[in-house]
Motif scaffolding. Structure first.
Motif, PDB file in Angstrom:
ATOM      1  N   GLU A   1     -16.080  42.690  56.339  1.00 54.62           N
ATOM      2  CA  GLU A   1     -14.706  42.996  56.228  1.00 54.62           C
ATOM      3  C   GLU A   1     -13.920  41.892  55.729  1.00 54.62           C
ATOM      4  O   GLU A   1     -12.780  42.116  55.160  1.00 54.62           O
ATOM      5  CB  GLU A   1     -14.505  43.679  57.491  1.00 54.62           C
ATOM      6  CG  GLU A   1     -15.114  44.870  58.088  1.00 54.62           C
ATOM      7  CD  GLU A   1     -16.468  44.784  58.366  1.00 54.62           C
ATOM      8  OE1 GLU A   1     -16.468  43.451  59.267  1.00 54.62           O
ATOM      9  OE2 GLU A   1     -17.264  45.455  58.595  1.00 54.62           O
ATOM     10  N   GLU A   2     -14.302  40.702  56.212  1.00 53.92           N
ATOM     11  CA  GLU A   2     -13.432  39.448  56.024  1.00 53.92           C
ATOM     12  C   GLU A   2     -13.664  38.578  54.704  1.00 53.92           C
ATOM     13  O   GLU A   2     -13.163  37.822  54.557  1.00 53.92           O
ATOM     14  CB  GLU A   2     -13.389  38.747  57.304  1.00 53.92           C
ATOM     15  CG  GLU A   2     -13.381  39.343  58.288  1.00 53.92           C
ATOM     16  CD  GLU A   2     -11.934  39.691  59.051  1.00 53.92           C
ATOM     17  OE1 GLU A   2     -10.935  39.186  58.108  1.00 53.92           O
ATOM     18  OE2 GLU A   2     -11.554  40.413  59.814  1.00 53.92           O
TER      19      GLU A   2
ATOM     20  N   ARG B   1     -10.033  47.273  64.327  1.00 52.13           N
ATOM     21  CA  ARG B   1      -9.703  47.702  63.132  1.00 52.13           C
ATOM     22  C   ARG B   1      -7.881  47.115  62.989  1.00 52.13           C
ATOM     23  O   ARG B   1      -7.706  46.732  61.691  1.00 52.13           O
ATOM     24  CB  ARG B   1      -9.912  49.207  62.691  1.00 52.13           C
ATOM     25  CG  ARG B   1      -9.437  49.546  61.246  1.00 52.13           C
ATOM     26  CD  ARG B   1      -9.972  51.096  61.087  1.00 52.13           C
ATOM     27  NE  ARG B   1      -9.678  51.913  62.238  1.00 52.13           N
ATOM     28  CZ  ARG B   1     -10.690  52.213  62.986  1.00 52.13           C
ATOM     29  NH1 ARG B   1     -11.704  52.021  63.187  1.00 52.13           N
ATOM     30  NH2 ARG B   1     -10.197  53.330  63.927  1.00 52.13           N
TER      31      ARG B   1
ATOM     32  N   SER C   1      -5.199  40.717  57.355  1.00 51.34           N
ATOM     33  CA  SER C   1      -4.844  41.046  55.921  1.00 51.34           C
ATOM     34  C   SER C   1      -3.448  41.034  55.544  1.00 51.34           C
ATOM     35  O   SER C   1      -3.104  40.595  54.530  1.00 51.34           O
ATOM     36  CB  SER C   1      -5.624  42.352  55.744  1.00 51.34           C
ATOM     37  OG  SER C   1      -7.028  42.507  56.032  1.00 51.34           O
TER      38      SER C   1
ATOM     39  N   ASP D   1     -13.852  39.143  51.486  1.00 46.86           N
ATOM     40  CA  ASP D   1     -12.831  39.005  50.545  1.00 46.86           C
ATOM     41  C   ASP D   1     -11.679  37.816  50.560  1.00 46.86           C
ATOM     42  O   ASP D   1     -11.655  37.036  49.733  1.00 46.86           O
ATOM     43  CB  ASP D   1     -12.332  40.203  49.943  1.00 46.86           C
ATOM     44  CG  ASP D   1     -13.472  41.501  49.285  1.00 46.86           C
ATOM     45  OD1 ASP D   1     -14.555  40.722  48.956  1.00 46.86           O
ATOM     46  OD2 ASP D   1     -13.332  42.382  49.396  1.00 46.86           O
TER      47      ASP D   1
ATOM     48  N   GLN E   1      -7.655  43.394  62.496  1.00 52.01           N
ATOM     49  CA  GLN E   1      -8.166  43.160  60.811  1.00 52.01           C
ATOM     50  C   GLN E   1      -7.117  43.245  60.126  1.00 52.01           C
ATOM     51  O   GLN E   1      -6.799  42.715  59.053  1.00 52.01           O
ATOM     52  CB  GLN E   1      -9.434  43.835  60.640  1.00 52.01           C
ATOM     53  CG  GLN E   1     -10.108  43.405  59.128  1.00 52.01           C
ATOM     54  CD  GLN E   1     -11.186  44.403  58.830  1.00 52.01           C
ATOM     55  OE1 GLN E   1     -11.547  45.400  59.400  1.00 52.01           O
ATOM     56  NE2 GLN E   1     -11.293  44.219  57.379  1.00 52.01           N
ATOM     57  N   GLN E   2      -6.499  44.591  60.285  1.00 44.30           N
ATOM     58  CA  GLN E   2      -5.482  44.872  59.253  1.00 44.30           C
ATOM     59  C   GLN E   2      -4.191  43.978  59.398  1.00 44.30           C
ATOM     60  O   GLN E   2      -3.337  43.697  58.630  1.00 44.30           O
ATOM     61  CB  GLN E   2      -4.818  46.343  59.490  1.00 44.30           C
ATOM     62  CG  GLN E   2      -5.737  47.261  58.976  1.00 44.30           C
ATOM     63  CD  GLN E   2      -5.468  48.756  59.308  1.00 44.30           C
ATOM     64  OE1 GLN E   2      -4.724  49.153  60.456  1.00 44.30           O
ATOM     65  NE2 GLN E   2      -6.127  49.801  58.798  1.00 44.30           N
TER      66      GLN E   2
ATOM     67  N   GLN F   1     -17.854  38.266  58.645  1.00 41.32           N
ATOM     68  CA  GLN F   1     -18.271  39.611  58.802  1.00 41.32           C
ATOM     69  C   GLN F   1     -17.911  40.214  57.243  1.00 41.32           C
ATOM     70  O   GLN F   1     -16.720  39.770  56.657  1.00 41.32           O
ATOM     71  CB  GLN F   1     -17.352  40.316  59.693  1.00 41.32           C
ATOM     72  CG  GLN F   1     -17.820  39.962  61.017  1.00 41.32           C
ATOM     73  CD  GLN F   1     -19.156  40.190  61.213  1.00 41.32           C
ATOM     74  OE1 GLN F   1     -19.939  41.267  61.232  1.00 41.32           O
ATOM     75  NE2 GLN F   1     -19.748  39.280  61.881  1.00 41.32           N
TER      76      GLN F   1
END
Length: 130
Positions: free
Chosen positions: A118-119, A19, A26, A121, A22-23, A116
């Motif tokens: 989460e990625e 997590r 982003s 967008d 991923q942040q 995935q």
């Protein structure tokens, strides 16, 4: 019993690390820095199989870097998204079944990117901006 508690702690730690990474991606993309989003690529001009790597998103053209080796491929500049779908049963064998496949078209032929959820967008926004 101690083993189960240890495994739960390890699983929580790994989830936290994923997590956090991923942040960081982003944040880097939002500030305009280059960030590598993990994905699988299937490009008929390159190969007929799925290949693991990272989609480098940032200023400039989209670049895909292979996980193994030092291969790097600049994606066509006329690349555009045609749709998003879940993997078929046959594709789910070689991909993560949770992944989403972004169907793209270019002058070089069709390109498929598996990312995935989460990625997703970030990848769609990067494709729209090229």
């Amino acid at each position: 019993m101690i083993e189960l508690a240890f495994l739960a702690v390890v699983a929580a730690f790994v989830g936290w690390l994923m997590r956090r990474k991923q942040q960081q991606r982003s944040t880097a993309i939002a500030t305009g820095e280059v960030a590598g989003v993990p994905c699988m690529l299937k490009w008929s001009a390159q190969s007929t199989r799925w290949r693991a790597g990272r989609l480098m998103i940032g200023p400039g053209p989209l670049v895909w870097k292979a996980s193994l080796g030092k291969q790097e491929a600049a994606l066509p500049t006329d690349l555009r998204q045609m749709g998003v779908r879940s993997p078929s049963l046959r594709e789910a064998v070689s991909l993560n079944p949770r992944s989403r496949i972004v169907d793209c078209e270019s002058s070089g032929g069709p390109i498929l990117l598996a990312v995935q959820p989460e990625e997703l967008d970030q990848v769609i926004e990067a494709l729209a901006s090229t």
